[in-house]
Design an enzyme around this catalytic site. Structure first.
Site, short mmCIF file in Angstrom:
data_model
loop_
_atom_site.label_atom_id
_atom_site.label_comp_id
_atom_site.label_asym_id
_atom_site.label_seq_id
_atom_site.Cartn_x
_atom_site.Cartn_y
_atom_site.Cartn_z
N ASN A 1 4.95 2.03 7.66
CA ASN A 1 4.02 2.27 8.78
C ASN A 1 4.24 1.33 9.96
O ASN A 1 4.13 1.74 11.11
CB ASN A 1 2.57 2.25 8.29
CG ASN A 1 2.18 0.94 7.66
OD1 ASN A 1 3.01 0.24 7.09
ND2 ASN A 1 0.92 0.59 7.76
N GLU B 1 -0.06 -7.14 -0.39
CA GLU B 1 -0.94 -6.60 0.66
C GLU B 1 -0.96 -5.09 0.46
O GLU B 1 0.04 -4.41 0.71
CB GLU B 1 -0.40 -7.01 2.03
CG GLU B 1 -0.46 -8.53 2.21
CD GLU B 1 0.11 -9.04 3.53
OE1 GLU B 1 0.81 -8.30 4.22
OE2 GLU B 1 -0.17 -10.21 3.84
N CYS C 1 -2.93 0.01 7.46
CA CYS C 1 -3.76 -0.27 6.27
C CYS C 1 -5.16 -0.71 6.68
O CYS C 1 -6.09 -0.62 5.90
CB CYS C 1 -3.10 -1.35 5.44
SG CYS C 1 -2.80 -2.84 6.38
N GLU D 1 -1.72 -14.21 3.09
CA GLU D 1 -0.61 -14.74 3.88
C GLU D 1 -1.16 -15.04 5.27
O GLU D 1 -2.31 -14.79 5.56
CB GLU D 1 0.57 -13.75 3.90
CG GLU D 1 1.14 -13.54 2.49
CD GLU D 1 2.48 -12.82 2.45
OE1 GLU D 1 3.34 -13.09 3.31
OE2 GLU D 1 2.66 -11.98 1.55
P1 NAD Z 1 4.59 2.55 -1.05
O1 NAD Z 1 3.87 1.68 -2.00
O2 NAD Z 1 4.85 3.97 -1.42
O3 NAD Z 1 6.03 1.94 -0.72
C1 NAD Z 1 6.17 0.64 -0.23
C2 NAD Z 1 7.53 0.12 -0.64
O4 NAD Z 1 7.59 -0.03 -2.04
C3 NAD Z 1 8.70 1.01 -0.27
O5 NAD Z 1 9.76 0.19 0.18
C4 NAD Z 1 9.04 1.69 -1.58
O6 NAD Z 1 10.37 2.11 -1.68
C5 NAD Z 1 8.76 0.56 -2.56
N1 NAD Z 1 8.48 0.98 -3.93
C6 NAD Z 1 7.86 2.10 -4.36
N2 NAD Z 1 7.77 2.10 -5.71
C7 NAD Z 1 8.32 0.94 -6.14
C8 NAD Z 1 8.53 0.36 -7.42
N3 NAD Z 1 8.11 0.97 -8.54
N4 NAD Z 1 9.16 -0.84 -7.50
C9 NAD Z 1 9.56 -1.48 -6.38
N5 NAD Z 1 9.40 -0.97 -5.14
C10 NAD Z 1 8.78 0.23 -5.02
O7 NAD Z 1 3.79 2.45 0.31
P2 NAD Z 1 4.05 3.27 1.64
O8 NAD Z 1 3.66 4.69 1.37
O9 NAD Z 1 5.41 2.97 2.13
O10 NAD Z 1 2.99 2.60 2.64
C11 NAD Z 1 1.69 3.02 2.78
C12 NAD Z 1 0.75 2.18 1.95
O11 NAD Z 1 0.92 0.80 2.26
C13 NAD Z 1 -0.71 2.46 2.19
O12 NAD Z 1 -1.40 2.44 0.97
C14 NAD Z 1 -1.18 1.27 3.04
O13 NAD Z 1 -2.55 0.99 2.97
C15 NAD Z 1 -0.35 0.18 2.48
N6 NAD Z 1 -0.22 -0.93 3.44
C16 NAD Z 1 -0.91 -2.09 3.23
C17 NAD Z 1 -0.83 -3.13 4.14
C18 NAD Z 1 -1.58 -4.43 3.97
O14 NAD Z 1 -1.26 -5.38 4.67
N7 NAD Z 1 -2.55 -4.51 3.09
C19 NAD Z 1 -0.02 -2.99 5.25
C20 NAD Z 1 0.67 -1.79 5.44
C21 NAD Z 1 0.56 -0.77 4.51
C1 6OH Z 2 -1.19 -2.69 7.81
O1 6OH Z 2 -0.78 -1.55 7.91
C2 6OH Z 2 -1.15 -3.67 8.84
C3 6OH Z 2 -0.93 -4.94 8.53
C4 6OH Z 2 -0.85 -5.91 9.53
C5 6OH Z 2 -0.39 -7.15 9.29
O2 6OH Z 2 0.08 -7.53 8.10
C6 6OH Z 2 -0.35 -8.13 10.33
O3 6OH Z 2 0.16 -9.21 10.03
O4 6OH Z 2 -0.80 -7.87 11.44
#
Ligand code: NAD
Ligand code: 6OH
Length: 484
Positions: A153, A252, A286, A465
């Site tokens: 994202n 995260e 997120c 972090e």
């Molecule tokens: P995802 O979990 O599907 O994938 C994230 C990464 O993990 C990718 O690089 C993927 O290839 C890898 N991955 C997937 N399965 C794995 C495994 N079993 N072992 C190791 N690596 C693996 O997430 P996404 O769909 O790419 O992103 C969207 C999600 O991320 C949403 O849930 C969003 O809320 C969350 N997000 C959280 C934050 C935060 O800071 N809290 C920030 C951005 C996105």
């Molecule tokens: C999630 O999609 C956004 C996260 C943002 C950060 O981790 C940041 O440092 O601003």
């Protein structure tokens, strides 16, 4: 056709298998990407270990800090290529990538380059029975090789948010960017080369999660720590993968964030803030607010103002300056978001606006666009109120008292972010302190100071972090006790 390769020990390397990188705005193939097999992941970890033991490990804080500033410069110098690559990969509007994603990537390097030079460590004078005392102080040491796994994202922003502090603390890294957005992590390798970062300090392996580069990296016995941003379910899988080798993790994860709007808020500013909170980056942040609670006195007027705002967003070609809403990342993700659009109606929602797919009459109809969507009328137990959708969609419900608003906002297994909108700052403080969330904004949203703790409670993650919290995660503290 452009080929995006792995970057191992300072060299771009091909591999046996390739996968396609799609432009989400029209579904066309932008590039082929080399998938790293287990041997290449092993090579990357070995290179990182060698670099850790080599020149990089011999640098003091001042030298590392100078090198990180040079990486920031190299990003700024190629900002245009970074913006273009990020826009092609994600479909996000060029205005957003050039205002947020790419400048923030450079800022991540600059902030941690400065912070690591300034950070002190606590010390204690300890009393002893002989009256002579002892002195305790700690020294900071790098962990070694850090595995970094990131989502699609905010690809470069979230990757550098981890790479910069990891390198600032003296670690070397192997990163696995999302398979949906491999381009900017690879461009960063060029910036690292230009900045003169020793080979092996920054390595990139491309691929997927299970039975691919992601899993090979997390299971690797010579990776000292794993830091991950992505879905909560993936976090659980990674936790299981690292358990046998007991690595530190920083997670995260997802959110189902609430916004609480009091009747005394600044109406116009709040409408603008909530529209960003619901729809920025097509709702794929997120921190986005998918649950909005509005005090009953202004419920109807604010819902209609938000409807107007949602309908004024301009979906379009991401590279066009006046586009304000891009597509979702993939066909698969669009199917997921549209399944929630259908579910909301089945669960009894009233549709305020959107709920479908826009029609352009050109190649964008092959892209992954959806309409910005607002619902009201769902029960708090509805799946659409409980589960993270990760699209341009929110549910709005009224409340009658501060206590009710707090309890509605906190009724979630996630705990990432919240926002509170009120002109009464006493109330702002009072309510903010009761949020079960890692980050609470009052009269703003996604306003970031990189020195502050960032992370979530519950299903939203493990650890914090940001600022010294990052330095603490990416280093071991060795406490030294000296008898005087
Ligand atoms: P995802 O979990 O599907 O994938 C994230 C990464 O993990 C990718 O690089 C993927 O290839 C890898 N991955 C997937 N399965 C794995 C495994 N079993 N072992 C190791 N690596 C693996 O997430 P996404 O769909 O790419 O992103 C969207 C999600 O991320 C949403 O849930 C969003 O809320 C969350 N997000 C959280 C934050 C935060 O800071 N809290 C920030 C951005 C996105
Ligand atoms: C999630 O999609 C956004 C996260 C943002 C950060 O981790 C940041 O440092 O601003």
């Amino acid at each position: 056709m452009k080929l995006i390769q792995n970057y191992i020990d300072g060299a771009f390397v091909g591999g046996a298998r390739e996968f396609a990188d799609l432009n989400p705005a029209d579904g066309t193939v932008i590039a082929q990407v080399t998938e790293a097999d287990e041997t290449q992941v092993n090579d990357a970890v070995r290179a990182a270990r060698r670099a850790f033991r080599g020149e990089w490990g011999s640098f003091g804080v001042r030298e590392r800090s100078a090198q990180l500033h040079r990486v920031a410069e190299a990003i700024e110098k190629r900002a245009e290529s970074f913006v273009k690559a990020e826009v092609e990969d994600t479909g996000k509007p060029v205005s957003l990538a050039s205002r947020l994603d790419i400048p923030r990537a450079a800022a991540n390097f600059r902030v941690f380059a400065d912070l690591v030079k300034m950070a002190g460590i606590e010390s204690f004078q300890t009393e002893t029975p002989d009256g002579k005392g002892a002195l305790n102080y700690a020294v900071r040491k790098p962990l070694g090789v850090v595995g970094i796994i990131t989502p699609w994202n905010l690809p470069l922003l979230l990757l550098t948010w981890k790479v910069a502090p990891a390198m600032a603390c003296g670690n070397t890294v192997v990163v696995k960017p999302s398979e949906e957005t491999p381009a900017t992590a690879t461009l960063l390798a060029e910036a690292m080369q230009e900045a003169g970062i020793p080979y092996g300090v920054y390595n990139v392996v491309h691929g997927f999660g299970p039975a691919s580069a992601g899993e090979f990296l997390t299971k690797h016995p010579d990776v000292n720590a794993v830091t991950f941003t992505g879905e909560s379910r993936t976090g659980a899988a990674i936790m299981a993968a690292v358990a046998p080798s007991v690595k530190p993790v920083s997670f995260e994860l997802g959110g189902k964030n609430a916004a609480i709007v009091f009747a005394d808020c600044d109406f116009e500013e709040t409408v603008k803030g909530l529209s960003d909170a619901a729809f920025l980056n097509t709702g794929q942040v997120c921190l986005c607010a998918e649950r909005i609670y509005i005090e009953r006195a202004i419920f109807a007027t604010m819902v209609s103002a938000l409807k107007k705002k949602a309908e004024s967003l301009r979906p379009g070609w991401p590279m066009e300056e006046n586009t304000s809403l891009g597509p979702l990342i993939s066909a698969q993700h669009r199917d997921k978001v549209l399944s929630y659009y259908r579910l909301a109606l089945e669960e009894g929602a009233a549709l305020v606006t959107g709920g479908g797919v826009p029609s352009f009459g050109d190649a964008r109809d092959n892209g992954f666009f959806v309409q910005p969507t607002i619902y009201t009328g769902l029960a708090e137990t509805a799946r659409c109120v409980k589960e993270e959708i990760f699209g341009p969609v929110c549910h709005i419900a009224p409340f009658d008292s501060e206590e009710e608003a707090i309890s509605l906002a906190n009724d979630t297994r996630y705990g990432l972010a919240a926002s509170i909108w009120t002109s009464n700052l006493k109330r702002g403080h009072r309510v903010a302190q009761q949020m079960n969330a890692g980050i609470t904004w009052v009269n703003c949203w996604f306003l970031r100071d990189l020195r502050t703790p960032f992370g979530g409670a519950g299903l939203s993650g493990i650890g914090r972090e940001g600022g010294t919290h990052s330095l603490n995660f990416y280093s071991e503290l060795n406490n030294i006790c000296i008898k005087l």
